[in-house]
Design a protein around this motif. Structure first.
Motif, short mmCIF file in Angstrom:
data_model
loop_
_atom_site.label_atom_id
_atom_site.label_comp_id
_atom_site.label_asym_id
_atom_site.label_seq_id
_atom_site.Cartn_x
_atom_site.Cartn_y
_atom_site.Cartn_z
N ALA A 16 0.90 -1.09 -0.35
CA ALA A 16 0.28 0.05 0.35
C ALA A 16 0.84 1.55 -0.77
O ALA A 16 0.58 2.48 -1.04
CB ALA A 16 -1.28 -0.21 1.21
N VAL A 17 2.02 1.46 0.79
CA VAL A 17 3.10 2.29 0.79
C VAL A 17 3.72 2.19 0.42
O VAL A 17 4.89 3.63 0.23
CB VAL A 17 2.38 3.21 2.61
CG1 VAL A 17 3.46 4.23 2.60
CG2 VAL A 17 0.44 3.01 2.67
N GLY A 18 4.80 1.46 0.66
CA GLY A 18 6.10 0.79 0.14
C GLY A 18 6.64 0.88 1.62
O GLY A 18 6.47 1.54 2.83
N THR A 19 8.28 1.19 1.60
CA THR A 19 8.74 1.39 2.68
C THR A 19 10.34 2.38 2.28
O THR A 19 10.25 2.19 1.34
CB THR A 19 9.26 -0.39 3.39
OG1 THR A 19 9.95 -0.84 2.03
CG2 THR A 19 8.54 -1.08 3.94
N ASP A 20 10.94 2.81 3.59
CA ASP A 20 11.81 3.48 3.60
C ASP A 20 12.99 2.91 3.71
O ASP A 20 13.37 1.80 4.13
CB ASP A 20 11.94 4.34 4.69
CG ASP A 20 13.23 5.63 4.65
OD1 ASP A 20 13.99 5.12 4.31
OD2 ASP A 20 13.33 6.46 5.32
N SER A 21 13.91 2.54 2.15
CA SER A 21 15.13 1.55 2.44
C SER A 21 16.08 1.31 4.27
O SER A 21 16.60 0.53 4.29
CB SER A 21 15.95 2.25 1.30
OG SER A 21 16.52 3.18 1.81
N ASP A 40 3.41 8.66 7.95
CA ASP A 40 3.15 9.08 8.52
C ASP A 40 1.59 8.88 9.06
O ASP A 40 0.82 7.73 8.37
CB ASP A 40 3.40 10.65 7.65
CG ASP A 40 2.59 10.52 6.84
OD1 ASP A 40 2.57 10.17 6.36
OD2 ASP A 40 2.69 11.39 6.15
N SER A 41 0.51 9.64 9.07
CA SER A 41 -0.51 10.05 9.04
C SER A 41 -1.54 9.68 7.99
O SER A 41 -2.28 8.61 7.56
CB SER A 41 -1.54 11.22 9.85
OG SER A 41 -0.95 12.08 9.41
N LEU A 42 -0.80 9.79 7.04
CA LEU A 42 -1.05 9.78 5.44
C LEU A 42 -1.08 8.35 5.42
O LEU A 42 -2.04 7.84 4.57
CB LEU A 42 -0.77 10.17 4.46
CG LEU A 42 -1.63 10.89 3.24
CD1 LEU A 42 -2.89 11.05 3.07
CD2 LEU A 42 -0.75 11.69 2.33
N ALA A 43 0.02 7.92 5.70
CA ALA A 43 0.16 6.39 5.13
C ALA A 43 -0.82 5.77 5.92
O ALA A 43 -0.77 4.42 5.64
CB ALA A 43 1.96 6.07 5.02
N LEU A 47 -3.05 3.19 4.45
CA LEU A 47 -2.60 1.30 4.33
C LEU A 47 -3.98 0.64 5.01
O LEU A 47 -4.22 -0.17 5.12
CB LEU A 47 -1.69 1.52 5.93
CG LEU A 47 -1.82 -0.49 6.34
CD1 LEU A 47 -0.49 -1.00 5.58
CD2 LEU A 47 -0.66 -0.19 7.73
N THR A 48 -5.04 1.39 5.79
CA THR A 48 -6.19 1.43 6.32
C THR A 48 -7.38 1.08 5.33
O THR A 48 -7.63 0.31 5.40
CB THR A 48 -6.65 2.48 6.91
OG1 THR A 48 -6.22 2.46 7.91
CG2 THR A 48 -8.08 2.52 7.55
N ASN A 49 -6.87 1.91 4.29
CA ASN A 49 -7.35 1.30 3.04
C ASN A 49 -7.40 0.19 2.43
O ASN A 49 -7.95 -0.50 1.71
CB ASN A 49 -7.77 2.70 1.65
CG ASN A 49 -8.18 3.80 2.73
OD1 ASN A 49 -9.74 4.01 3.10
ND2 ASN A 49 -7.96 5.23 1.81
N HIS A 50 -6.15 0.12 2.13
CA HIS A 50 -5.95 -1.12 1.72
C HIS A 50 -6.44 -2.31 2.27
O HIS A 50 -7.22 -3.06 1.95
CB HIS A 50 -4.33 -1.75 1.31
CG HIS A 50 -3.35 -2.56 0.93
ND1 HIS A 50 -3.44 -2.52 -0.49
CD2 HIS A 50 -2.37 -3.68 1.31
CE1 HIS A 50 -3.02 -3.96 -0.48
NE2 HIS A 50 -2.94 -4.29 0.63
N ILE A 51 -6.18 -2.42 3.61
CA ILE A 51 -6.61 -3.60 4.07
C ILE A 51 -7.56 -3.53 4.11
O ILE A 51 -8.79 -4.49 4.44
CB ILE A 51 -6.46 -3.54 5.84
CG1 ILE A 51 -4.57 -3.50 6.04
CG2 ILE A 51 -7.01 -4.18 6.81
CD1 ILE A 51 -3.99 -4.40 5.99
N GLN A 52 -8.82 -2.09 4.27
CA GLN A 52 -10.49 -2.98 4.22
C GLN A 52 -10.89 -3.76 2.59
O GLN A 52 -11.24 -4.75 2.71
CB GLN A 52 -11.13 -1.62 4.24
CG GLN A 52 -10.78 -0.70 5.63
CD GLN A 52 -11.88 0.97 5.11
OE1 GLN A 52 -11.82 1.35 6.30
NE2 GLN A 52 -11.60 1.37 4.71
#
Length: 86
Positions: A16-21, A40-43, A47-52
């Motif tokens: 959903a968001v990716g990761t910082d290396s 952050d809160s947007l991420a 993530l919440t939308n992806h889980i849903q």
């Protein structure tokens, strides 16, 4: 009944968001705050939308933002799955 695991959350975080290396999601992240993992809160909301979408679990934005750590987030998703009888 399905169980949502920390590994499921890790996969969702990557998709959903990716990761910082510099962040190692493979380690014990259950009690590390999302902010310290680079989310952050947007991420967290993404993530919440992806889980849903993926798990069919409704997670209120306010609740997702209160879950400061991955462990808290996993616990909430599992509570919701249990209440829904899944």
């Amino acid at each position: 009944m399905s169980t949502f695991t920390l590994d499921d959350l890790r996969a969702a975080m990557r998709e959903a968001v990716g990761t910082d290396s510099s962040v190692d999601l493979a380690g014990d992240i259950a009690d590390i705050e999302f902010a310290h993992l680079g989310y952050d809160s947007l991420a967290v909301l993404e993530l919440t939308n992806h889980i849903q979408r993926t798990w069919g679990v409704t997670v209120a934005d306010e609740t997702a933002l209160k879950a400061a750590t991955p462990g808290m987030f996993v616990a909430y998703v599992n509570k919701t799955l249990t209440e829904a009888g899944r």
